[in-house]
Design an enzyme around this catalytic site. Structure first.
Site: not given
Lengths: 333, 333
Positions: A54, A57, A219
């Site tokens: 995802g 980051h 997250h």
């Protein structure tokens, strides 16, 4: 929501466009599907290394594409796994006929989608191996994971496996080195304040003014405990103790210490925490031979930090020191 | 106050200790008075470059100490000028008998204290010159300044003057190059959310959820206007327009574009903003030849960004590209 964006639905692609012009000497960006690819890929005869996950980051993973590290990164939507076709496209773009290593952080969606992509690539007769990193000692299973989560150790893994591939090691060797990193790396993080995912628009969690979350995921997912905010000495001791006792790291061990900002914690605090961690490791007889300090695996603007320890031997030390030329890590000739 | 610290009164020295162990190959740290000094200083026969200012802007200035950039940095308390004796001590530590250039951001306290130090050094028969950078186009005078403030251009100035000194240029030449940078560099910033100074404990200002401050200073001091939060395209257009029309930069000009995070703005947003700035400059016929993107001059954890443009010629381009080995900027052989 306080962000410098135009539209939550275009954040990732617009960010990639900026990255592409900023670092055209090192990388190129593909928009459909979204990929960050080493400028000179494919490199014939070199094992290629592909990672992804995802977005949110940064600089992980796109900032680590370049000579001596990743051949391609697959950025998913914010905090969302990349799709199998993204990963498959990355494999095809970087395959130099010496095999491809997939570096996967242990999240259920990532593992599944990289696995599907590996099967598709195998059908195309590309030799693909996969390593899964799960270095977060905070929790056994978690919101998005069966087993431990992959966190800060990923940065070290990508650097070291990338160096092995760059110097011409074969796929067996690169995979062996990657597995050695995974066996010897452990991490834990904490947060003071939550990130806000653009398409959600609200902070991922609430922490009161006097609270912190210890063992948090990248997250913003829950960790070990929510507790009253402590001073830096106590916070760092909690992280060091959890990480050191897990492997365990023992007196006389040589390590790389990676002190990471979750994004919103500034360098002045991060160096302060790093100094404490060095002292606590020295007290335990653990020898810090290399350091990495900075925001390298973040959670948008989350305030907080993580510590990662990697057990070093001569082989890993040499690979860590080898030249690297990427947007976020650069040293050597 | 949400910070990873032990005690507001020891933040700077504790942070310097962490920096010292993290980067022992590049720098050494002196605690009394607080200094960050190039590991191999003094370098005989080389012009030495000294800068400094309040802490809280990391990696500026300590992160830019090393080969090809600064010889020493003097970190004051957070958002507080270094003292004359700090600057004097830095000059004495790095003087290599080829003269010392002081790089001073235009804040009243900094200018005064560096001036006093220069006088003290002159009494010791060390040849000292001073350049004052005032690249912020936002406001004419401000809370801490007579005239314009020194901001992002400082990073570029330190890199370029440092490269000139490193290749053996004499003090006249290093000063001339520094003056050329100052003449051709302009910046402006904006913020979405305030930083908190450790010994104050409260945010430096209040912005409502839907507000931003345009033209803000790096201490959170007021800028041109407080206004409703806009999308990234509009925000970046405001910054580009203000900077470009100031010098002005014209069609055909070659520039370095520096897109800076104020600390709390993550890379995903920063690259997005950078991409917009590149497009807006291309629309104006301005040729971006080099880029720097990241948190290089910050305001603790303040959310926001700044844009800096530097007019390039062959001399400045070559000095920018020259090798640099510091904690925060590193490239070349």
């Amino acid at each position: 929501m306080k962000k410098i964006i135009n539209d939550p639905s275009t954040v990732v692609v617009e960010s990639l466009r900026g990255m592409a012009v900023a670092h055209a000497d090192l990388i190129r960006v593909v928009e459909e599907p979204a990929l960050v690819v080493r400028a000179d890929a494919p490199v014939a005869g070199k094992v290629a290394i592909v990672s992804g996950g995802g977005s949110g980051h940064e600089p992980l993973h796109g900032g680590f594409v370049g000579r001596g590290m990743l051949d391609a990164a697959c950025p998913g939507a914010v905090f969302t796994s990349p799709t199998p076709d993204q990963v498959q496209a990355a494999i095809e773009q970087v395959d130099g006929a010496a095999g491809v290593l997939l570096v996967v952080k242990n999240y259920t969606g990532d593992v599944l989608n990289f696995e599907t992509a590996a099967e598709l690539a195998a059908a195309d007769e590309i030799e693909v191996r996969t390593v899964v990193i799960d270095d977060d000692v905070a929790v056994k299973d978690s919101l998005y994971t069966a087993g431990r989560r992959g966190v800060g150790g990923t940065v070290l893994l990508e650097k070291i496996a990338g160096a092995a591939a760059e110097r011409g090691s074969d796929l067996d060797t690169v995979e062996r080195v990657a597995s050695k990193v995974i066996a010897g790396v452990r991490s834990m993080g904490m947060a003071l304040a939550a990130p806000t995912v653009p398409h959600v628009g609200e902070p991922s969690f609430d922490l009161d003014d006097g609270e912190m979350e210890v063992g948090i995921g990248i997250h913003g997912e829950p960790g070990r405990a929510r507790m009253p905010l402590e001073g830096a000495d106590a916070i760092v001791e909690r992280l060091v103790e959890a990480v050191v006792t897990d492997l365990p790291y023992q007196s006389g061990d040589r390590v790389l210490l990676f002190t990471n900002s979750m994004g919103g914690t500034p360098l002045i605090e991060l160096y302060l925490a790093h100094g404490i961690a060095e002292r606590l490791l020295a007290d335990r007889g653990i020898v810090v031979q290399r350091r990495l300090v900075g925001p390298f695996i973040t959670s948008l603007e989350m305030q907080g930090m993580s510590l990662t320890l990697l057990k070093l031997d001569d082989e890993l030390l040499e690979l860590w020191d080898a030249p690297v030329h990427t947007p976020a890590l650069r040293w050597g000739g």
